[in-house]
Design a protein around this motif. Sequence first.
Motif, PDB file in Angstrom:
ATOM      1  N   THR A  12     -48.043 -86.737  32.448  1.00  0.00           N
ATOM      2  CA  THR A  12     -47.580 -87.923  33.158  1.00  0.00           C
ATOM      3  C   THR A  12     -46.220 -88.313  32.600  1.00  0.00           C
ATOM      4  O   THR A  12     -46.095 -88.607  31.407  1.00  0.00           O
ATOM      5  N   GLU A  13     -45.207 -88.292  33.451  1.00  0.00           N
ATOM      6  CA  GLU A  13     -43.842 -88.578  33.014  1.00  0.00           C
ATOM      7  C   GLU A  13     -43.640 -90.070  32.775  1.00  0.00           C
ATOM      8  O   GLU A  13     -44.161 -90.907  33.501  1.00  0.00           O
ATOM      9  N   ILE A  14     -42.869 -90.354  31.752  1.00  0.00           N
ATOM     10  CA  ILE A  14     -42.445 -91.720  31.443  1.00  0.00           C
ATOM     11  C   ILE A  14     -40.941 -91.805  31.689  1.00  0.00           C
ATOM     12  O   ILE A  14     -40.186 -90.893  31.341  1.00  0.00           O
ATOM     13  N   TYR A  15     -40.532 -92.896  32.282  1.00  0.00           N
ATOM     14  CA  TYR A  15     -39.111 -93.192  32.464  1.00  0.00           C
ATOM     15  C   TYR A  15     -38.706 -94.206  31.405  1.00  0.00           C
ATOM     16  O   TYR A  15     -39.477 -95.109  31.066  1.00  0.00           O
ATOM     17  N   VAL A  16     -37.497 -94.058  30.889  1.00  0.00           N
ATOM     18  CA  VAL A  16     -37.007 -94.929  29.818  1.00  0.00           C
ATOM     19  C   VAL A  16     -35.621 -95.424  30.194  1.00  0.00           C
ATOM     20  O   VAL A  16     -34.803 -94.666  30.732  1.00  0.00           O
ATOM     21  N   ILE A  71     -39.955 -99.039  29.434  1.00  0.00           N
ATOM     22  CA  ILE A  71     -40.569 -97.797  29.890  1.00  0.00           C
ATOM     23  C   ILE A  71     -41.288 -98.033  31.210  1.00  0.00           C
ATOM     24  O   ILE A  71     -41.648 -99.167  31.539  1.00  0.00           O
ATOM     25  N   SER A  72     -41.494 -96.939  31.961  1.00  0.00           N
ATOM     26  CA  SER A  72     -42.068 -97.055  33.289  1.00  0.00           C
ATOM     27  C   SER A  72     -42.826 -95.788  33.653  1.00  0.00           C
ATOM     28  O   SER A  72     -42.507 -94.703  33.160  1.00  0.00           O
ATOM     29  N   LEU A  73     -43.796 -95.921  34.532  1.00  0.00           N
ATOM     30  CA  LEU A  73     -44.498 -94.753  35.071  1.00  0.00           C
ATOM     31  C   LEU A  73     -43.864 -94.234  36.355  1.00  0.00           C
ATOM     32  O   LEU A  73     -44.088 -93.087  36.727  1.00  0.00           O
ATOM     33  N   LEU A  90     -51.386 -87.143  29.527  1.00  0.00           N
ATOM     34  CA  LEU A  90     -50.567 -86.740  28.390  1.00  0.00           C
ATOM     35  C   LEU A  90     -49.148 -87.169  28.724  1.00  0.00           C
ATOM     36  O   LEU A  90     -48.479 -86.544  29.559  1.00  0.00           O
ATOM     37  N   PHE A  91     -48.709 -88.263  28.126  1.00  0.00           N
ATOM     38  CA  PHE A  91     -47.374 -88.776  28.421  1.00  0.00           C
ATOM     39  C   PHE A  91     -46.304 -87.812  27.935  1.00  0.00           C
ATOM     40  O   PHE A  91     -46.434 -87.169  26.891  1.00  0.00           O
ATOM     41  N   ASN A  92     -45.228 -87.736  28.700  1.00  0.00           N
ATOM     42  CA  ASN A  92     -44.089 -86.883  28.380  1.00  0.00           C
ATOM     43  C   ASN A  92     -42.817 -87.608  28.813  1.00  0.00           C
ATOM     44  O   ASN A  92     -42.806 -88.308  29.822  1.00  0.00           O
ATOM     45  N   ILE A  93     -41.758 -87.430  28.037  1.00  0.00           N
ATOM     46  CA  ILE A  93     -40.457 -88.008  28.391  1.00  0.00           C
ATOM     47  C   ILE A  93     -39.466 -86.865  28.571  1.00  0.00           C
ATOM     48  O   ILE A  93     -39.207 -86.109  27.646  1.00  0.00           O
ATOM     49  N   ASP A  94     -38.920 -86.758  29.759  1.00  0.00           N
ATOM     50  CA  ASP A  94     -37.905 -85.750  30.077  1.00  0.00           C
ATOM     51  C   ASP A  94     -36.533 -86.419  29.988  1.00  0.00           C
ATOM     52  O   ASP A  94     -36.375 -87.564  30.427  1.00  0.00           O
ATOM     53  N   VAL A  95     -35.543 -85.711  29.462  1.00  0.00           N
ATOM     54  CA  VAL A  95     -34.204 -86.302  29.325  1.00  0.00           C
ATOM     55  C   VAL A  95     -33.653 -86.774  30.667  1.00  0.00           C
ATOM     56  O   VAL A  95     -32.854 -87.710  30.717  1.00  0.00           O
ATOM     57  N   ASN A  96     -34.068 -86.139  31.752  1.00  0.00           N
ATOM     58  CA  ASN A  96     -33.588 -86.536  33.077  1.00  0.00           C
ATOM     59  C   ASN A  96     -34.186 -87.863  33.544  1.00  0.00           C
ATOM     60  O   ASN A  96     -33.739 -88.426  34.537  1.00  0.00           O
ATOM     61  N   ASN A  97     -35.197 -88.357  32.834  1.00  0.00           N
ATOM     62  CA  ASN A  97     -35.835 -89.634  33.182  1.00  0.00           C
ATOM     63  C   ASN A  97     -35.420 -90.758  32.237  1.00  0.00           C
ATOM     64  O   ASN A  97     -36.111 -91.761  32.131  1.00  0.00           O
ATOM     65  N   ILE A  98     -34.289 -90.557  31.567  1.00  0.00           N
ATOM     66  CA  ILE A  98     -33.796 -91.551  30.611  1.00  0.00           C
ATOM     67  C   ILE A  98     -32.451 -92.078  31.122  1.00  0.00           C
ATOM     68  O   ILE A  98     -31.532 -91.307  31.370  1.00  0.00           O
ATOM     69  N   ALA A  99     -32.367 -93.395  31.272  1.00  0.00           N
ATOM     70  CA  ALA A  99     -31.122 -94.039  31.702  1.00  0.00           C
ATOM     71  C   ALA A  99     -30.612 -94.912  30.565  1.00  0.00           C
ATOM     72  O   ALA A  99     -31.307 -95.843  30.139  1.00  0.00           O
ATOM     73  N   LEU A 100     -29.424 -94.613  30.092  1.00  0.00           N
ATOM     74  CA  LEU A 100     -28.824 -95.386  29.015  1.00  0.00           C
ATOM     75  C   LEU A 100     -27.574 -96.094  29.531  1.00  0.00           C
ATOM     76  O   LEU A 100     -26.723 -95.473  30.167  1.00  0.00           O
ATOM     77  N   ASN A 101     -27.494 -97.370  29.256  1.00  0.00           N
ATOM     78  CA  ASN A 101     -26.306 -98.155  29.560  1.00  0.00           C
ATOM     79  C   ASN A 101     -25.517 -98.251  28.267  1.00  0.00           C
ATOM     80  O   ASN A 101     -25.840 -99.065  27.403  1.00  0.00           O
ATOM     81  N   ILE A 102     -24.502 -97.405  28.131  1.00  0.00           N
ATOM     82  CA  ILE A 102     -23.731 -97.353  26.891  1.00  0.00           C
ATOM     83  C   ILE A 102     -22.463 -98.177  27.039  1.00  0.00           C
ATOM     84  O   ILE A 102     -21.662 -97.943  27.955  1.00  0.00           O
ATOM     85  N   THR A 103     -22.327 -99.160  26.137  1.00  0.00           N
ATOM     86  CA  THR A 103     -21.140-100.019  26.191  1.00  0.00           C
ATOM     87  C   THR A 103     -20.424-100.044  24.862  1.00  0.00           C
ATOM     88  O   THR A 103     -20.957 -99.688  23.852  1.00  0.00           O
TER      89      THR A 103
END
Length: 103
Positions: A12-16, A71-73, A90-103
């Motif tokens: 199960t993918e997790i979004y971050v 985090i989100s499903l 089984l939670f998993n985090i893929d780099v493509n599901n990660i959004a970073l706001n870099i300032t």
Amino acid sequence: TSTVEFDRPMVTEIYVRADITTSNSTTPNETNIKNAIADQKYNIGQDAVASKLYSNIYGAQNGLEATNLEISLDGVIYTDDVLIANAQWLFNIDVNNIALNIT
């Protein structure tokens, strides 16, 4: 004779998402930060706690400051708390599901 059955975990993918800044003059390395978050491993049926991912971020690079980590499903409804896993997830985090706001 005995019959043995096995259940397979349902990945199960997790979004971050998170806001990232630095406390010094260096530029945050987005690739390293995403890889560090994606390195988080979960056991079958283990809940995902958003606040535990802060240590992954801070370990990626010196001087980082992370805020608003959620985090989100589904990538739509986010929480800064806990995602509850069912017994087969089984939670998993893929780099493509990660959004970073870099300032």
